[in-house]
Design a protein around this motif. Structure first.
Motif, mmCIF file in Angstrom:
data_model
loop_
_atom_site.group_PDB
_atom_site.id
_atom_site.type_symbol
_atom_site.label_atom_id
_atom_site.label_comp_id
_atom_site.label_asym_id
_atom_site.label_seq_id
_atom_site.Cartn_x
_atom_site.Cartn_y
_atom_site.Cartn_z
ATOM 1 N N THR A 22 2.073 -5.825 1.579
ATOM 2 C CA THR A 22 2.955 -6.773 2.307
ATOM 3 C C THR A 22 4.470 -6.192 2.166
ATOM 4 O O THR A 22 5.214 -6.452 3.010
ATOM 5 N N GLU A 25 5.338 -3.666 4.734
ATOM 6 C CA GLU A 25 5.326 -4.615 6.170
ATOM 7 C C GLU A 25 6.383 -5.136 6.291
ATOM 8 O O GLU A 25 7.062 -5.231 7.345
ATOM 9 N N ARG A 257 2.593 -13.885 -0.405
ATOM 10 C CA ARG A 257 3.762 -13.419 0.342
ATOM 11 C C ARG A 257 5.069 -14.057 -0.065
ATOM 12 O O ARG A 257 6.198 -13.120 0.077
#
Length: 279
Positions: A22, A25, A257
């Protein structure tokens, strides 16, 4: 921007890549993460058994010889794959990187460090490879103190004088906390000749300091022994250039996240601090 990454014991570059997916990304596409594999096989870390191996570490015994070999591995990576703008390490990887940078500062006090910033996540004890420091800490042990250390018993270790007590306590408590990964009890690391016992750096004795921006990430629910290690590492970093971030997952990189976004924002702040310092 290039960042050298070191995984924790019982992990691997592929596992660390998955845990950082994550972050990778969300970060700036120009950020390049380079992962260095440990050379020693070991049991898997808790929570990664479902992921394919191999499971690796940089030092199985935390003795000066194997830790020195791990630092040489890092140095070779700088020489063959560098330069790197920063480093990021988790657990044992964080300790190896911190030890490497402190060793660079000790050996070459007039030279800039090979990176401009560092991210340390849930570090275990930073073990010195400096024979002078080993001699200063363990070189004058009495036979009674040697027996206290070799016992591996906390009640005996707490009778030691400072700063020996703090250093040996760190080895005993952390190896007990991580025995499922290390696959050995604390006595395996302490029942040795004095100059073969893991020798964590102590800020009152080991004088080197890191004068680069640093980010210190740890879990709010980390075991106490690991929280103490993180605080020791912070003490070697400039208060005006360091930032601390806590997350909810015990002894792991941030997973949600929202917390990864917090980690990225903190990393961007540290990177920005470095760039402002160089202007």
């Amino acid at each position: 921007m290039r960042i050298l990454c070191l995984h924790g014991s019982g992990m691997s570059p592929d596992i660390m890549k998955a845990q950082m997916s994550t972050l990778r990304e969300l970060c700036d596409p120009s950020w390049e993460f380079h992962f260095l594999a440990g050379r020693i096989t070991c049991p898997p870390a808790p929570g990664v058994q479902h992921l394919p191996g191999p499971y690796l570490c940089y030092s199985a015994d935390f003795d000066p010889v194997s830790v020195r070999a791990a630092q040489v591995l890092v140095q070779k990576e700088f020489e063959t794959q560098g330069p790197f703008d920063g480093v990021l390490g988790f657990s044992a990887g964080a300790a190896i990187l911190a030890g490497y940078l402190l060793n660079q500062r000790t050996r070459y006090p007039g030279k800039p460090l090979p990176v401009q910033f560092a991210v340390f996540c849930s570090a275990v004890p930073i073990v010195s490879t400096d024979p002078v420091y080993y001699q200063a800490l363990y070189g004058s042990l009495s036979s009674e103190e040697e027996q206290m250390i070799r016992s591996g018993q906390l009640d005996q270790i707490l009778k030691l004088r400072e700063p020996i007590r703090t250093a040996v306590k760190a080895v005993a408590t952390v190896t007990d906390t991580l025995k499922s990964i290390l696959n050995n009890p604390p006595t395996h690391f302490l029942d040795r000749q004095p100059l073969e016992i893991p020798c964590p750096v102590h800020p009152d004795v080991y004088k080197a300091r890191l004068n680069i921006p640093t980010l210190h990430i740890r879990g709010k629910k980390e075991p106490r022994s690991l929280k103490e290690c993180a605080l020791v590492l912070e003490s070697f970093c400039s208060p005006s250039l360091r930032r601390t971030l806590e997350h909810r997952t015990p002894h792991s990189l941030p997973t949600s996240r929202a917390e990864v976004e917090d980690m990225l924002a903190a990393m961007e702040e540290v990177v920005g601090s470095d760039r402002r310092a160089r202007l």
